[in-house]
Write an enzyme that holds these catalytic residues in place. Structure first.
Site, PDB file in Angstrom:
ATOM      1  N   VAL A  95     -11.084   3.063  -3.842  1.00 57.79           N
ATOM      2  CA  VAL A  95     -10.500   2.666  -5.056  1.00 57.79           C
ATOM      3  C   VAL A  95     -11.623   1.755  -5.306  1.00 57.79           C
ATOM      4  CG1 VAL A  95      -8.785   1.403  -6.515  1.00 57.79           C
ATOM      5  CG2 VAL A  95      -8.213   3.154  -4.936  1.00 57.79           C
ATOM      6  N   ASP A 136       0.873  -1.096  -0.172  1.00 60.91           N
ATOM      7  CA  ASP A 136      -0.073   0.080  -0.074  1.00 60.91           C
ATOM      8  C   ASP A 136       0.756   1.147   0.010  1.00 60.91           C
ATOM      9  OD1 ASP A 136      -3.174   0.624   0.842  1.00 60.91           O
ATOM     10  OD2 ASP A 136      -1.870   2.228   1.053  1.00 60.91           O
ATOM     11  N   ILE A 137       0.500   2.308  -0.900  1.00 61.30           N
ATOM     12  CA  ILE A 137       1.228   3.547  -0.933  1.00 61.30           C
ATOM     13  C   ILE A 137       1.191   4.222   0.142  1.00 61.30           C
ATOM     14  CG2 ILE A 137      -0.448   4.946  -2.051  1.00 61.30           C
ATOM     15  CD1 ILE A 137       1.836   5.626  -4.370  1.00 61.30           C
ATOM     16  N   HIS A 140      -7.174  -5.666   2.095  1.00 62.12           N
ATOM     17  CA  HIS A 140      -5.923  -4.980   2.894  1.00 62.12           C
ATOM     18  C   HIS A 140      -5.406  -6.155   3.755  1.00 62.12           C
ATOM     19  CE1 HIS A 140      -6.782  -0.631   2.160  1.00 62.12           C
ATOM     20  NE2 HIS A 140      -8.099  -1.070   2.151  1.00 62.12           N
ATOM     21  N   HIS A 155     -10.115  -5.119  -3.053  1.00 60.97           N
ATOM     22  CA  HIS A 155      -9.006  -5.485  -2.702  1.00 60.97           C
ATOM     23  C   HIS A 155      -9.013  -5.547  -0.989  1.00 60.97           C
ATOM     24  CE1 HIS A 155      -9.926  -0.966  -2.421  1.00 60.97           C
ATOM     25  NE2 HIS A 155      -9.348  -0.973  -1.273  1.00 60.97           N
ATOM     26  N   ASN A 179     -13.015  -2.889   2.297  1.00 59.76           N
ATOM     27  CA  ASN A 179     -13.837  -1.672   2.554  1.00 59.76           C
ATOM     28  C   ASN A 179     -15.067  -1.773   1.441  1.00 59.76           C
ATOM     29  OD1 ASN A 179     -12.576  -0.784   4.938  1.00 59.76           O
ATOM     30  ND2 ASN A 179     -11.089   0.053   3.652  1.00 59.76           N
TER      31      ASN A 179
HETATM   32  P1  AMP Z   1      -9.798   1.496   0.228  1.00 52.64           P
HETATM   33  O1  AMP Z   1     -10.074   2.861   0.930  1.00 52.64           O
HETATM   34  O2  AMP Z   1     -10.293   0.384   1.214  1.00 52.64           O
HETATM   35  O3  AMP Z   1     -10.422   1.518  -1.278  1.00 52.64           O
HETATM   36  O4  AMP Z   1      -8.202   1.302   0.087  1.00 52.64           O
HETATM   37  C1  AMP Z   1      -7.530   1.827  -1.111  1.00 52.64           C
HETATM   38  C2  AMP Z   1      -6.030   1.937  -0.925  1.00 52.64           C
HETATM   39  O5  AMP Z   1      -5.261   1.755  -1.903  1.00 52.64           O
HETATM   40  C3  AMP Z   1      -5.488   2.930   0.165  1.00 52.64           C
HETATM   41  O6  AMP Z   1      -4.993   2.082   1.313  1.00 52.64           O
HETATM   42  C4  AMP Z   1      -4.341   3.602  -0.594  1.00 52.64           C
HETATM   43  O7  AMP Z   1      -3.231   4.010   0.080  1.00 52.64           O
HETATM   44  C5  AMP Z   1      -4.170   2.654  -1.505  1.00 52.64           C
HETATM   45  N1  AMP Z   1      -3.607   2.992  -2.875  1.00 52.64           N
HETATM   46  C6  AMP Z   1      -4.225   4.153  -3.683  1.00 52.64           C
HETATM   47  N2  AMP Z   1      -3.363   4.165  -4.766  1.00 52.64           N
HETATM   48  C7  AMP Z   1      -2.253   3.094  -4.551  1.00 52.64           C
HETATM   49  C8  AMP Z   1      -1.033   3.156  -5.571  1.00 52.64           C
HETATM   50  N3  AMP Z   1      -0.914   3.512  -6.575  1.00 52.64           N
HETATM   51  N4  AMP Z   1      -0.134   1.985  -5.056  1.00 52.64           N
HETATM   52  C9  AMP Z   1      -0.343   1.250  -4.060  1.00 52.64           C
HETATM   53  N5  AMP Z   1      -1.563   1.547  -3.058  1.00 52.64           N
HETATM   54  C10 AMP Z   1      -2.450   2.477  -3.479  1.00 52.64           C
END
Ligand code: AMP
Length: 122
Positions: free
Chosen positions: A96, A30-31, A102, A100, A87
């Site tokens: 996003v 995760d970024i 986590h 996914h 989520n």
């Molecule tokens: P959610 O809020 O559950 O949709 O989680 C989306 C996750 O994606 C968040 O924890 C972000 O930090 C992560 N994220 C968004 N863009 C990227 C990326 N380019 N590379 C890695 N993680 C990302």
């Protein structure tokens, strides 16, 4: 379905710290990590939310947990424990729209996982 940033990661159009890949899934760090260990396991098939999971997706979605557990074991934090979270939509905190899982570890997790905020008025 419109492309999300995760489709671009799958297609190698944008970089990510990829830690695992197979025919069905991809895992990358995760970024914006929320724990010492924080990576995401995603299906290669773009499924927008948990609500969009169909009967035919069941094995794909189960596979994400299998990969999470396999990586936790290989990375050495399975026994101490960790948390997996998926989520869904606004109230679940989804940002996003490509499902996914986590995987969070490396510290003792608190519970409940939310701060108390009242439901907004209609
Ligand atoms: P959610 O809020 O559950 O949709 O989680 C989306 C996750 O994606 C968040 O924890 C972000 O930090 C992560 N994220 C968004 N863009 C990227 C990326 N380019 N590379 C890695 N993680 C990302």
């Amino acid at each position: 379905m419109s492309d999300t940033i995760f489709s671009k990661i799958i297609n190698r159009e944008i970089p990510a710290d990829i830690i695992y890949e197979d025919d069905i899934s991809l895992a990358f760090k995760d970024i914006n990590p929320q724990a010492p260990i924080h990576f995401l396991v995603i299906p290669k098939k773009p499924i927008a939310t948990i609500n969009a999971i169909t009967e035919e997706d069941r094995l794909v979605v189960g596979h994400l947990s299998y990969v999470a557990a396999k990586l936790a074991d290989e990375m050495g934090f399975a026994e101490e424990g960790y948390r997996t979270v998926m989520n869904c939509n606004e109230f679940g905190g989804q940002t996003v729209y490509h499902i996914h899982l986590h995987v969070l570890g490396g510290k003792l997790m608190g519970w409940p996982p939310y701060t108390d905020k009242p439901k907004p008025l209609e």
